[in-house]
Design a protein around this motif. Structure first.
Motif, PDB file in Angstrom:
ATOM      1  N   ALA A  33      38.739  42.809  35.939  1.00 60.83           N
ATOM      2  CA  ALA A  33      39.088  41.859  37.325  1.00 60.83           C
ATOM      3  C   ALA A  33      37.687  41.031  37.684  1.00 60.83           C
ATOM      4  O   ALA A  33      36.725  41.458  37.953  1.00 60.83           O
ATOM      5  CB  ALA A  33      39.618  42.647  38.197  1.00 60.83           C
ATOM      6  N   THR A  34      38.169  39.966  37.829  1.00 60.75           N
ATOM      7  CA  THR A  34      37.101  38.854  38.550  1.00 60.75           C
ATOM      8  C   THR A  34      37.458  38.428  39.903  1.00 60.75           C
ATOM      9  O   THR A  34      36.261  37.968  40.591  1.00 60.75           O
ATOM     10  CB  THR A  34      36.824  37.735  37.652  1.00 60.75           C
ATOM     11  N   LYS A  35      38.599  38.570  40.281  1.00 59.05           N
ATOM     12  CA  LYS A  35      38.764  38.006  41.562  1.00 59.05           C
ATOM     13  C   LYS A  35      39.503  39.302  42.367  1.00 59.05           C
ATOM     14  O   LYS A  35      39.803  40.177  42.074  1.00 59.05           O
ATOM     15  CB  LYS A  35      39.992  36.921  41.573  1.00 59.05           C
ATOM     16  N   LYS A  36      39.050  39.111  44.094  1.00 59.11           N
ATOM     17  CA  LYS A  36      39.663  40.331  44.796  1.00 59.11           C
ATOM     18  C   LYS A  36      41.231  40.268  44.773  1.00 59.11           C
ATOM     19  O   LYS A  36      41.787  39.285  44.789  1.00 59.11           O
ATOM     20  CB  LYS A  36      39.350  39.926  46.209  1.00 59.11           C
ATOM     21  N   GLY A  37      41.933  41.155  44.569  1.00 62.42           N
ATOM     22  CA  GLY A  37      43.356  41.517  44.681  1.00 62.42           C
ATOM     23  C   GLY A  37      43.820  41.503  43.150  1.00 62.42           C
ATOM     24  O   GLY A  37      44.840  41.896  42.800  1.00 62.42           O
ATOM     25  N   GLU A  38      43.143  41.044  42.198  1.00 61.73           N
ATOM     26  CA  GLU A  38      43.338  40.990  40.743  1.00 61.73           C
ATOM     27  C   GLU A  38      43.691  42.339  40.275  1.00 61.73           C
ATOM     28  O   GLU A  38      44.496  42.451  39.300  1.00 61.73           O
ATOM     29  CB  GLU A  38      42.521  40.121  39.926  1.00 61.73           C
TER      30      GLU A  38
END
Length: 125
Positions: A33-38
């Motif tokens: 996962a690269t983004k928050k929430g992903e």
């Protein structure tokens, strides 16, 4: 020795696969996962995909003809599991880090789907 029915074997493999994925994903989500929430969104996608497959396999192998229920249950389970996760985080005064979110959400989703599969499709055997 006891004998497992076809429904129980399918449900056992399903629950084991989802619980293993949940534990793995909660430990290694930061690798993918690269983004928050992903991380929770990817977990939801995998759980939904496997659940659709599980309910379709149950539908075909047990020969119950309620396709609307088969296609709607994974989505309903996702909503219920998400709300339950929020309530557990709130009542437990947990900080809501992604590892806790994934573990709570995945465990609730797996148990809810497994029990529904055993209860709803058992009526035909």
């Amino acid at each position: 020795m006891f004998k497992l029915s076809r429904l129980q074997v399918i449900s056992l493999f399903y629950a084991a696969a989802l619980l293993l994925f949940t534990v793995y994903w909660s430990q290694y989500y930061d690798t993918y996962a690269t983004k928050k929430g992903e991380e929770l969104f990817i977990a939801l996608e995998v759980l939904l995909f496997v659940s659709f497959f599980y309910f379709v396999v149950l539908q075909i192998s047990i020969a119950k003809t309620n396709w609307v229920l088969t296609l709607m249950l994974p989505i309903i389970n996702g909503i219920i599991s998400f709300l339950f996760t929020i309530v557990v985080l709130w009542l437990g005064s947990l900080d809501g880090n992604p590892e806790e979110d994934i573990l709570i959400f995945g465990t609730v989703y797996t148990s809810l789907s497994g029990v529904e599969g055993l209860v709803l499709w058992n009526k035909t055997e």
